[in-house]
Design an enzyme around this catalytic site. Structure first.
Site, PDB file in Angstrom:
ATOM      1  N   LYS A   5      -1.226  -9.292   2.909  1.00 55.88           N
ATOM      2  CA  LYS A   5      -0.432  -8.814   4.056  1.00 55.88           C
ATOM      3  C   LYS A   5      -1.285  -7.843   4.851  1.00 55.88           C
ATOM      4  CE  LYS A   5       3.255  -5.877   3.696  1.00 55.88           C
ATOM      5  NZ  LYS A   5       2.791  -4.695   4.466  1.00 55.88           N
TER       6      LYS A   5
ATOM      7  N   GLU B  43      -1.223  -5.392   8.723  1.00 58.11           N
ATOM      8  CA  GLU B  43      -0.374  -4.849   9.785  1.00 58.11           C
ATOM      9  C   GLU B  43      -0.942  -5.213  11.151  1.00 58.11           C
ATOM     10  OE1 GLU B  43       0.324  -0.663   9.134  1.00 58.11           O
ATOM     11  OE2 GLU B  43       1.050  -1.000   7.094  1.00 58.11           O
TER      12      GLU B  43
ATOM     13  N   GLU C 254       9.519  -4.088  10.360  1.00 58.65           N
ATOM     14  CA  GLU C 254       9.930  -2.788   9.810  1.00 58.65           C
ATOM     15  C   GLU C 254      10.478  -1.875  10.905  1.00 58.65           C
ATOM     16  OE1 GLU C 254       7.225  -0.864   7.096  1.00 58.65           O
ATOM     17  OE2 GLU C 254       8.454   0.958   7.038  1.00 58.65           O
TER      18      GLU C 254
ATOM     19  N   ASP D 197       0.838  -1.209   0.000  1.00 62.56           N
ATOM     20  CA  ASP D 197       0.000   0.000   0.000  1.00 62.56           C
ATOM     21  C   ASP D 197       0.872   1.257   0.000  1.00 62.56           C
ATOM     22  OD1 ASP D 197       0.844  -0.148   2.616  1.00 62.56           O
ATOM     23  OD2 ASP D 197      -1.136   0.065   3.520  1.00 62.56           O
TER      24      ASP D 197
HETATM   25  O1  KIV Z   1       3.517  -1.046   1.587  1.00 62.84           O
HETATM   26  C1  KIV Z   1       4.650  -1.539   1.462  1.00 62.84           C
HETATM   27  O2  KIV Z   1       5.324  -1.357   0.434  1.00 62.84           O
HETATM   28  C2  KIV Z   1       5.169  -2.325   2.561  1.00 62.84           C
HETATM   29  C3  KIV Z   1       6.600  -2.746   2.522  1.00 62.84           C
HETATM   30  C4  KIV Z   1       7.525  -1.648   2.362  1.00 62.84           C
HETATM   31  C5  KIV Z   1       6.944  -3.680   3.605  1.00 62.84           C
HETATM   32  O3  KIV Z   1       4.442  -2.626   3.448  1.00 62.84           O
END
Ligand code: KIV
Length: 276
Positions: free
Chosen positions: A118, A120, A187, A49
């Site tokens: 993915k 968070e 991160e 994102d």
């Molecule tokens: O949104 C993204 O690009 C990410 C990565 C940098 C881990 O979450």
């Protein structure tokens, strides 16, 4: 007769099995042509994102919508043949309940064909991760500096300096692993903490600004290529410096247009000029 067998795409199980082994190579991609260029070199293409900032010029990832992620997920899937494609769940698409998360994760998977999503969060998202995994949605978790919480954190800064923060990030990574995530992005954490988490959890850690102590690394492709000049995180190593080249090419083009020396159709399409 020799039969050529096409290499199968990398799966989330392959990534999970790389724990402690050959480092996992991951880059973000947002478009089909870039995915095609990166695909032979990476294990994972992440439709992050971060596209909100990189592609749309937004100040944070908060304004990114599910529709944006679907459109860019579809584009990247058209360019990828080998890498495992993971698509980010945007802010507001999964935090409300496990059911909301499943509905939106299912849309991402059905409409893009990606291998995984993915999201968070660790401890707070453990029930949601379990709910998704039990229903066939492979999940990559993301802990430490989680950009969707930028307003709650009060800015983008490394996480885990205090003992309490470090304990929380370790607990988050453990909770994500216990809930069934196949890998976890770490991160903005310092090396001792990244090393501790990598040694502690049974799933691969994929670092971004989290030291080489992780099982793999991810970077934003525009940072790697030196295309994104407004802001450069301290941990980013550039592998090319393309922004000045883009400017130079645009300036040369503008000069040719103004000098009326721009090539005609015979140069563009190979057409022969009409004979007199
Ligand atoms: O949104 C993204 O690009 C990410 C990565 C940098 C881990 O979450």
């Amino acid at each position: 007769m020799s039969v050529e067998i096409a290499a199968r795409p990398v799966t989330t199980r392959d990534i999970r099995a790389r724990k402690g082994g050959d480092p996992i190579v991951c880059l973000t991609a947002y478009t089909a042509p870039m995915a095609r260029l990166l695909d032979p070199h990476v294990d994972v293409l992440l439709v992050g994102d971060s596209l909100g900032m990189v592609v749309y010029g937004l100040p944070t990832t908060i304004g990114v919508t599910l529709e944006m992620m679907i459109a860019h997920g579809q584009a990247v899937m058209r360019g990828a043949a080998h890498a495992c494609v993971v698509v980010d769940m945007p802010f507001g698409s999964y935090q409300e309940s496990p059911e909301q998360a499943f509905r939106n994760a299912a849309r991402l998977m059905m409409e893009t064909g990606c291998a995984a999503v993915k999201l968070e969060g660790g401890e707070e998202m453990a029930d949601t991760i379990r709910f998704l995994v039990e229903r066939g949605v492979p999940v990559m978790a993301h802990v430490g500096l989680t950009p969707q919480s930028v307003h709650a954190f009060g800015g983008f800064r490394a996480r885990g300096k205090s003992e309490a923060e470090a304990d929380k990030i370790l607990a988050d990574a453990r909770a994500a692993a216990d809930a069934g995530a196949f890998s976890v992005v770490l991160e903005g954490t310092h090396e001792p903490l990244a090393r501790q988490i990598t040694g502690d959890v049974a799933i691969p850690t994929i670092g971004i600004g989290a030291s080489p102590a992780c099982d793999g690394q991810v970077l934003v492709i525009d940072d790697v290529l030196g295309l994104f000049s407004d802001f450069k995180p301290k941990f980013v190593k550039r592998f090319a410096d393309l922004a000045p080249l883009v400017g130079e090419a645009a300036a040369r083009y503008a000069a040719e247009v103004k000098a009326r020396s721009f090539p005609g159709p015979e140069h563009c399409f190979g057409a022969k000029p009409p004979q007199a």
